[in-house]
Design a protein around this motif. Structure first.
Motif, PDB file in Angstrom:
ATOM      1  N   ILE A 147       0.853  -1.194   0.000  1.00  0.00           N
ATOM      2  CA  ILE A 147       0.000   0.000   0.000  1.00  0.00           C
ATOM      3  C   ILE A 147       0.884   1.236   0.000  1.00  0.00           C
ATOM      4  CG2 ILE A 147      -0.182  -0.076   2.525  1.00  0.00           C
ATOM      5  CD1 ILE A 147      -2.877   1.238   0.064  1.00  0.00           C
ATOM      6  N   HIS A 148       0.483   2.229  -0.796  1.00  0.00           N
ATOM      7  CA  HIS A 148       1.237   3.482  -0.923  1.00  0.00           C
ATOM      8  C   HIS A 148       0.213   4.622  -0.921  1.00  0.00           C
ATOM      9  CE1 HIS A 148       4.584   6.013  -2.786  1.00  0.00           C
ATOM     10  NE2 HIS A 148       3.515   6.762  -2.977  1.00  0.00           N
ATOM     11  N   CYS A 149       0.132   5.353   0.212  1.00  0.00           N
ATOM     12  CA  CYS A 149      -0.891   6.396   0.344  1.00  0.00           C
ATOM     13  C   CYS A 149      -0.285   7.788   0.415  1.00  0.00           C
ATOM     14  CB  CYS A 149      -1.726   6.175   1.605  1.00  0.00           C
ATOM     15  SG  CYS A 149      -2.813   4.742   1.538  1.00  0.00           S
ATOM     16  N   HIS A 150      -0.917   8.724  -0.268  1.00  0.00           N
ATOM     17  CA  HIS A 150      -0.611  10.142  -0.104  1.00  0.00           C
ATOM     18  C   HIS A 150      -1.641  10.739   0.853  1.00  0.00           C
ATOM     19  CE1 HIS A 150       2.610  10.917  -3.140  1.00  0.00           C
ATOM     20  NE2 HIS A 150       2.239   9.686  -3.464  1.00  0.00           N
ATOM     21  N   ASN A 151      -1.329  11.906   1.381  1.00  0.00           N
ATOM     22  CA  ASN A 151      -2.068  12.427   2.528  1.00  0.00           C
ATOM     23  C   ASN A 151      -2.945  13.636   2.207  1.00  0.00           C
ATOM     24  OD1 ASN A 151      -2.595  12.072   5.330  1.00  0.00           O
ATOM     25  ND2 ASN A 151      -1.354  13.887   5.787  1.00  0.00           N
ATOM     26  N   ASP A 152      -3.421  13.727   0.969  1.00  0.00           N
ATOM     27  CA  ASP A 152      -4.169  14.922   0.572  1.00  0.00           C
ATOM     28  C   ASP A 152      -5.471  15.101   1.334  1.00  0.00           C
ATOM     29  OD1 ASP A 152      -2.865  15.914  -2.402  1.00  0.00           O
ATOM     30  OD2 ASP A 152      -2.367  13.935  -1.660  1.00  0.00           O
ATOM     31  N   ASN A 153      -6.051  14.029   1.832  1.00  0.00           N
ATOM     32  CA  ASN A 153      -7.264  14.165   2.646  1.00  0.00           C
ATOM     33  C   ASN A 153      -6.976  13.925   4.135  1.00  0.00           C
ATOM     34  OD1 ASN A 153      -6.874  11.427   2.751  1.00  0.00           O
ATOM     35  ND2 ASN A 153      -8.921  10.860   2.038  1.00  0.00           N
ATOM     36  N   GLY A 154      -5.689  13.867   4.498  1.00  0.00           N
ATOM     37  CA  GLY A 154      -5.303  13.703   5.895  1.00  0.00           C
ATOM     38  C   GLY A 154      -5.499  12.304   6.433  1.00  0.00           C
ATOM     39  N   MET A 155      -5.675  11.318   5.554  1.00  0.00           N
ATOM     40  CA  MET A 155      -5.983   9.966   6.020  1.00  0.00           C
ATOM     41  C   MET A 155      -4.998   8.919   5.526  1.00  0.00           C
ATOM     42  SD  MET A 155     -10.116   9.785   5.948  1.00  0.00           S
ATOM     43  CE  MET A 155     -11.102  11.006   6.825  1.00  0.00           C
ATOM     44  N   ALA A 156      -3.784   9.336   5.176  1.00  0.00           N
ATOM     45  CA  ALA A 156      -2.805   8.386   4.631  1.00  0.00           C
ATOM     46  C   ALA A 156      -2.441   7.301   5.638  1.00  0.00           C
ATOM     47  CB  ALA A 156      -1.549   9.131   4.177  1.00  0.00           C
ATOM     48  N   VAL A 157      -2.270   7.675   6.897  1.00  0.00           N
ATOM     49  CA  VAL A 157      -1.926   6.681   7.923  1.00  0.00           C
ATOM     50  C   VAL A 157      -3.100   5.718   8.118  1.00  0.00           C
ATOM     51  CG1 VAL A 157      -1.483   6.349  10.387  1.00  0.00           C
ATOM     52  CG2 VAL A 157      -0.216   8.095   9.118  1.00  0.00           C
ATOM     53  N   ALA A 158      -4.297   6.263   8.257  1.00  0.00           N
ATOM     54  CA  ALA A 158      -5.479   5.422   8.458  1.00  0.00           C
ATOM     55  C   ALA A 158      -5.698   4.489   7.274  1.00  0.00           C
ATOM     56  CB  ALA A 158      -6.712   6.287   8.688  1.00  0.00           C
ATOM     57  N   GLY A 159      -5.533   5.025   6.068  1.00  0.00           N
ATOM     58  CA  GLY A 159      -5.700   4.203   4.870  1.00  0.00           C
ATOM     59  C   GLY A 159      -4.689   3.073   4.811  1.00  0.00           C
ATOM     60  N   SER A 160      -3.443   3.373   5.196  1.00  0.00           N
ATOM     61  CA  SER A 160      -2.393   2.349   5.183  1.00  0.00           C
ATOM     62  C   SER A 160      -2.711   1.229   6.168  1.00  0.00           C
ATOM     63  CB  SER A 160      -1.042   2.983   5.530  1.00  0.00           C
ATOM     64  OG  SER A 160      -0.692   3.983   4.587  1.00  0.00           O
TER      65      SER A 160
END
Length: 448
Positions: free
Chosen positions: A204-217
């Motif tokens: 998984i590789h998430c960017h944080n444009d909606n502030g949820m990259a950690v949660a998404g990961s």
């Protein structure tokens, strides 16, 4: 304990963050820090993008790493060209790493409107490039760029992109939320669909444009992902990438996964601070786990409870991640906290002593004027001594002059002359320094 591979992209994705530029020496220092931290992969950059990265790949070969594998990053072959003739593909070979990350399009819109090619040609580009590196015994991570947007737009085609990579022998299929706009539940559902379809490691590789990259990961891990990509302190383009300094302790301390060696998590805070200094970006004090405020207590009731039992307001022991507890001195800290500091000067005073009330009132007056004592406990001690009549000036500053000169020569660009008085004796001294504050500091120390 289930193993999660940590893939750090600070040197590539992190370097794309606003205001960040790493020299070759910077990159070498960061690699050494990341290896000590215990990450599995260090994405060292794109050797085809600039001469600096090519030089770095030459230098990094000489490092003896204990935990991490260096991974070179690049794209699939260009449209309508043989993979053997693609200059970027050849630069990846020249980097001579045991592993490569290949990114390719998984969103049909990106293929037709950005690459301006056919959907079938894009699938062939993915297959050809990965097969080329597998034939040369490379470990290959396929970064499915815009996978989640692509899955929403055209799930059949997004899966075909992954299938092309799998058929070519990819070792890991990494699903990228490249625009950083997916919600955690969406990432879970789509990652689950992939892990159920493919018998290959999923990342998984998430960017944080909606502030949820950690949660998404974290949701992707719960859906079966076994590799997490991110950066130290969340550095990255636009709003940044998933912050590994938050993800690692959440997975390892809260959820029972093994991400880094147990002893390595204890240096998480110092590693984050060290890399922030190299990046020349001030570490956010409110960063979970590693920030200076992560275990800082200011409210009087909070401080009283933490002094009785830290579990009351701390979710983990700060020392587990190499951080520490801070009790902040202020007008809202409560009488007990302030009394502890007062007793360092006068142990006879109590909560009910009139002097204690005077000191608290004086502290409130000064904070109302704009003074702050959270990180200035010695200054607060001087306030206490002045209220109690126990302050004796050790020296008197009579006058000073500072001259700043350019250009800097031998790390010196300022000089200071200072006149102080100790008792009946006066002293005039001059000194140089790296900036006016440093020059003044040197002059005061010399005079005293």
């Amino acid at each position: 304990m289930k193993r999660i591979a940590i893939y750090d992209s600070t040197l590539r994705d992190g370097a794309q963050g606003q205001g960040i530029s790493f020299s070759v020496l910077d990159k070498v220092k960061i690699v050494e820090a990341l290896d000590k931290m215990g990450v599995d992969y260090i994405e060292a950059g794109n050797p085809g993008s600039n001469p600096k990265d090519l030089e770095f790949f030459e230098q990094v070969k000489r490092l003896k790493l204990k935990n991490a594998r260096i991974i070179a990053f690049g794209s699939t072959r260009r449209v309508n060209i043989r993979v053997e003739d693609d200059a970027n593909v050849q630069s990846l070979l020249k980097a001579d790493t045991g592993a490569v990350a290949i990114f390719g399009k998984a969103w049909d819109f990106q293929v037709t409107d950005i690459l301006r090619t056919t959907l079938d040609e894009n699938l062939q580009m993915i297959y050809d490039t990965i097969a080329f590196f597998k034939e040369r015994n490379k470990e290959v991570v396929f970064d499915a760029e815009h996978f989640f947007d692509g899955y929403i737009s055209n799930p059949e085609y997004a899966m075909k992109a992954l299938q092309a990579a799998a058929d070519a022998g990819a070792d890991c299929l990494c699903l990228c939320d490249t625009r950083g706009g997916m919600l955690p539940n969406e990432i879970y559902d789509m990652t689950k669909a992939v892990t159920e379809k493919f018998n290959i490691a999923v990342g998984i590789h998430c960017h944080n444009d909606n502030g949820m990259a950690v949660a998404g990961s974290i949701m992707a891990v719960q859906a079966g992902a076994v590799q997490v990509q991110g950066t130290v302190n969340g550095y990255g383009e636009r709003c940044g990438n998933a912050n590994l300094c938050t993800i690692i302790p959440n997975l390892q301390l809260k959820m029972g996964y093994r991400c880094v060696p147990e002893e390595s998590i204890q240096i998480l805070s110092s590693a984050a601070i060290y890399i922030s200094e190299i990046a020349n970006v001030t570490l956010d004090s409110s960063s979970p786990y590693i920030g200076s405020a992560a275990f800082a207590h200011k409210g009087g009731m909070h401080i009283d409870a933490v002094n009785k039992n830290p579990v009351s307001y701390e979710h983990i022991d700060p020392e587990v991640v190499g951080n520490y507890r801070r009790i902040l001195m202020s007008e809202v800290s409560g009488r007990s906290t302030i009394l502890n500091k007062i007793n360092e000067v006068d142990p006879t005073l109590t909560k009910d002593s009139p002097e204690t009330r005077l000191i608290i009132d004086r502290l409130k007056e000064l904070e109302h004027e704009g003074y702050q004592y959270e990180s200035a406990e010695s200054s607060f001690e001087l306030v206490i001594r002045k209220v109690l009549g126990k302050y004796t000036p050790l020296f008197e500053l009579r006058e000073f002059k500072v001259i700043v000169s350019e250009p800097t020569m031998n790390n010196v660009n300022s000089s200071a002359m200072i006149k102080i008085k100790v008792g009946d004796q006066e002293e005039i001294t001059a000194s140089e320094g790296d900036g006016p504050v440093n020059a003044l500091d040197n002059a005061v120390r010399k005079a005293l």
